[in-house]
Enzyme design. Structure first.
Site, PDB file in Angstrom:
ATOM      1  N   THR A 180      -1.995   1.367   0.925  1.00 42.49           N
ATOM      2  CA  THR A 180      -1.160   0.871   1.831  1.00 42.49           C
ATOM      3  C   THR A 180      -0.534   2.327   2.756  1.00 42.49           C
ATOM      4  O   THR A 180       0.136   2.136   3.870  1.00 42.49           O
ATOM      5  CB  THR A 180      -0.016   0.694   0.730  1.00 42.49           C
ATOM      6  OG1 THR A 180       0.254  -0.713   0.546  1.00 42.49           O
ATOM      7  CG2 THR A 180       1.271   0.740   1.870  1.00 42.49           C
ATOM      8  N   SER A 230      -6.254  -2.107  -3.058  1.00 39.96           N
ATOM      9  CA  SER A 230      -6.845  -1.490  -4.015  1.00 39.96           C
ATOM     10  C   SER A 230      -7.014  -3.159  -4.963  1.00 39.96           C
ATOM     11  O   SER A 230      -7.531  -3.099  -6.460  1.00 39.96           O
ATOM     12  CB  SER A 230      -5.635  -0.837  -5.145  1.00 39.96           C
ATOM     13  OG  SER A 230      -5.103  -0.861  -5.327  1.00 39.96           O
ATOM     14  N   THR A 280      -1.594   1.118  -4.809  1.00 48.42           N
ATOM     15  CA  THR A 280      -0.693   0.948  -5.950  1.00 48.42           C
ATOM     16  C   THR A 280      -0.600   0.314  -6.896  1.00 48.42           C
ATOM     17  O   THR A 280      -0.855  -0.208  -7.654  1.00 48.42           O
ATOM     18  CB  THR A 280       0.873   1.006  -5.553  1.00 48.42           C
ATOM     19  OG1 THR A 280       1.212  -0.515  -4.979  1.00 48.42           O
ATOM     20  CG2 THR A 280       1.640   2.232  -4.275  1.00 48.42           C
ATOM     21  N   ASP A 281      -2.060  -1.338  -6.032  1.00 44.62           N
ATOM     22  CA  ASP A 281      -1.467  -2.368  -6.873  1.00 44.62           C
ATOM     23  C   ASP A 281      -2.262  -2.474  -8.306  1.00 44.62           C
ATOM     24  O   ASP A 281      -2.004  -3.197  -8.785  1.00 44.62           O
ATOM     25  CB  ASP A 281      -2.445  -3.630  -5.757  1.00 44.62           C
ATOM     26  CG  ASP A 281      -1.046  -4.286  -5.371  1.00 44.62           C
ATOM     27  OD1 ASP A 281      -0.050  -3.368  -4.975  1.00 44.62           O
ATOM     28  OD2 ASP A 281      -1.459  -4.594  -4.036  1.00 44.62           O
TER      29      ASP A 281
END
Ligand code: ASP
Length: 326
Positions: free
Chosen positions: A12, A52, A83-84
């Site tokens: 992101t 990700s 972040t995922d």
């Protein structure tokens, strides 16, 4: 002064609006240009530009190789990442780059850096500040907190404090542009780089009623290792549907079974309840207080080192990088 390498991988933080939603579109240089600090000590390299959710073992190996290659020339590495799956990547890099003598700090953001109030700017700035001062190791910096890579879990989908350090203290924090150590540890031995992982590892979260056949049939799907998120301390069904029998079948067929808990905090144990005792006899391995992410990635790494069931047990139950509290 340390030279810092910024390895950009997408997420992101690098996203721009696309026709079907946000899509990673900015490279490392473009991210750096949006910062409000001196970055003359930072050099950029773009590894790939991906959400990700698409980062898989192939990308983990690519990242580990890039870090290994840069570790002599640079004093620290910052990796921008979605972040995922960042907690999986940070855990995996911890096992592939054991005792790395320089800090490797993953960061990202919940909002794209092109948004005026994005958290990406502060996160990347804080990661660079921490990189200038921290000891060797793999970490996630998110907000102001710094977490050991093998202890991080993404616990929130949208809030700015997206990650937590599970069962371990925060390593440090960045406040008002200054890095403050909290629980730093120096690397404990020689730098060991590994370039292989076994990907056929499954993670099953039990629900009341999970069919034992579902577990047994994993063998016939080519599974090489299994992590089971059991109930509470490590409970499974032992009447009507017998999970212990199915897991024993997998273990007898040389598939290591790691038992972890559906509870986020604190350790699992096979020593307390009757419902876990058959699992212990069958040879299931307790993950103790490892995160699920650490248990999965450590098993992928351990399987690449040996297929001997007792050696895997020993590796899984030995604290190698701070992933287990003994
Ligand atoms: N889907 C994004 C990713 O993981 C989410 C983020 O970066 O926050 O790449």
């Amino acid at each position: 002064m340390r030279r810092i390498l910024l390895l950009a991988t997408g997420g992101t933080i690098a996203c721009v609006p696309g026709d079907n939603g946000l899509i990673p579109g900015m490279n490392g240089e473009q991210l750096l240009r949006l910062l409000d600090m001196d970055v003359t000590d930072v050099t950029c390299a773009d590894l790939f530009n991906m959400d990700s959710s698409n980062i898989q073992p192939e990308e983990w190996k690519q990242m580990a190789a890039a870090v290994k290659e840069a570790a002599d020339a640079y004093g620290a590495i910052v990796i921008t990442h979605g972040t995922d799956t960042m907690a999986y990547t940070a855990s995996m890099l911890t096992f592939l780059l054991q005792n790395i003598p320089i800090p490797v700090i993953l960061t990202g953001s919940q909002y794209p850096m092109v948004y005026p109030d994005s958290d990406g700017r502060a996160n990347l700035q804080n990661a660079i500040i921490a990189a200038r001062a921290m000891p060797g190791g793999v970490y996630i910096l998110f907000g102001s907190g710094i977490i050991r890579g093998c202890r991080a879990v993404k616990t929130r989908t949208t809030s700015l404090n997206a990650f937590e350090s599970i069962n371990a203290p925060y390593v440090g924090t960045v406040v008002d542009g200054r890095y403050i150590p909290l629980d730093e540890k120096q690397p404990a031995g020689d730098f060991l780089y590994y370039d292989d992982v076994v990907t056929d590892v499954a993670l099953i979260k039990l629900v009341p009623g999970t069919s034992p056949a579902l577990l047994r049939n994993l063998l016939h799907s080519g599974v090489k290792g299994l992590v089971v998120e059991a109930f509470g301390l490590g409970g499974v069904h032992n009447f009507r549907r017998d999970h212990a029998e199915s897991l024993k079948y997998l273990i007898e067929n040389q598939v290591p079974v790691i038992l972890t808990s559906q509870c986020l905090y604190e350790a699992s144990s096979l020593n307390v309840y009757e419902v876990s005792s058959a699992l212990k006899k069958a040879g299931a391995i307790s993950a103790f207080d490892m995160t699920t992410e650490a248990a999965v990635t450590k098993l992928m790494w351990a399987l690449s080192q040996t297929r001997d069931m007792e050696k895997i047990r020993l590796l899984m139950q030995t604290d190698l990088c701070g992933e287990i509290s003994v």
